[in-house]
Enzyme design. Structure first.
Site, PDB file in Angstrom:
ATOM      1  N   GLY A 190       4.360  -3.332   0.302  1.00 36.70           N
ATOM      2  CA  GLY A 190       4.800  -2.020   0.441  1.00 36.70           C
ATOM      3  C   GLY A 190       3.625  -2.034   1.640  1.00 36.70           C
ATOM      4  N   ASP A 191       3.281  -0.534   1.379  1.00 34.25           N
ATOM      5  CA  ASP A 191       2.395  -0.154   2.481  1.00 34.25           C
ATOM      6  C   ASP A 191       0.599  -0.245   2.470  1.00 34.25           C
ATOM      7  OD1 ASP A 191       2.264   1.601   0.343  1.00 34.25           O
ATOM      8  OD2 ASP A 191       2.016   3.415   2.069  1.00 34.25           O
ATOM      9  N   GLU A 192       0.419  -1.692   1.307  1.00 35.82           N
ATOM     10  CA  GLU A 192      -0.678  -2.450   1.611  1.00 35.82           C
ATOM     11  C   GLU A 192      -1.358  -3.629   2.269  1.00 35.82           C
ATOM     12  OE1 GLU A 192      -1.105  -0.292  -3.220  1.00 35.82           O
ATOM     13  OE2 GLU A 192      -0.971  -2.817  -3.096  1.00 35.82           O
TER      14      GLU A 192
END
Length: 262
Positions: free
Chosen positions: A166-168
């Site tokens: 994801g956005d991690e």
């Protein structure tokens, strides 16, 4: 199967070669009572044919050896590429979670060698979903790739930089200067992430919340450090986002405010 067929071809060649030599030797033996000229002719024919067949056998053997070596090299290369794909985030080219945990474990095992502590930063983007929803997945992918490039550029002494999903993102680095160095690194990365990202005719903006965990006697595994950094990051999310939070030995977290970029 191809390898077995190659070996059987060599075996068949050896058997044929041996059978032919036995036949020629038998003919030569039967001709011992013949004239010296005929005996020399038979011997010369036997030696000539034997030499030609031996040379052919050597060429065939060398060819099979080279083919096997080429097949083995191609197989090893394919296995290496498969392992690399399994450990790489295809969108950003960074390591994935599996590879990240492997490299963190290596860094922890080499602490005595480098005389430095391992620090893990867990980075979660703030404002990524609105960018993705408003401008589309292509814009979201552009943001993720640019964040990956900025982390790669600004993460000093990084052992590994990864996109966890994801956005991690996460960064593992070595530090010989403890908390101040780790927090300064996190603040630098936060500042780099907050710079606007050009996409087509737009300027996209995201921020991040970063959790920091430093190896201690209580945290000596890659999973422990990652969980601690993740916990610190969520503490930052609850307290307002866009900040760096250090995971401490006590329940509370220490917050480090990052300078804002105009």
């Amino acid at each position: 199967m191809q390898l077995l067929r190659g070996y059987w071809s060599l075996v068949a060649t050896v058997l044929l070669f041996g059978g032919y030599l036995a036949f020629e030797f038998d003919v030569y033996t039967d001709s011992r009572d013949a004239s010296p000229e005929r005996e020399r002719g038979d011997l010369l024919r036997l030696l000539t044919v034997s030499s030609v067949m031996m040379f052919g056998f050597m060429v065939l053997s060398l060819r099979r050896v080279l083919e096997h070596a080429r097949e083995r090299t191609m197989r090893n290369a394919a296995e290496f590429r498969a392992r690399a794909v399994e450990r790489t985030d295809l969108l950003t080219g960074l390591a994935n979670r599996l590879r990240f945990e492997e490299l963190v474990a290596d860094a922890l095992s080499e602490r005595a060698k480098y005389g430095a502590q391992a620090v893990v930063l867990f980075i979660d983007l703030d404002g990524f979903k609105p960018v993705n929803d408003t401008h589309g997945h292509a814009a979201g992918d552009a943001v993720l790739r640019e964040v990956a490039a900025r982390l790669t550029k600004h993460a000093e002494d990084a052992v590994c930089i990864a996109r966890l999903g994801g956005d991690e993102f996460s960064v593992c680095a070595r530090t010989a200067h403890g908390v101040q160095h780790a927090m300064r690194l996190a603040s630098t990365l936060l500042e780099a992430i907050e710079r606007t990202i050009p996409f087509e005719d737009k300027q996209l903006a995201v921020s991040a919340t970063i959790g920091v965990a430093i190896c201690t006697d209580e945290m000596q595994s890659a999973s422990d450090l990652l969980k601690a950094a993740d916990s610190a990051m969520y503490s930052g999310k609850r307290d307002g986002r866009g900040q760096v939070v250090l995971h401490g030995s006590k329940p509370q977290a220490v917050t480090w405010s990052s300078p804002r970029v105009a």
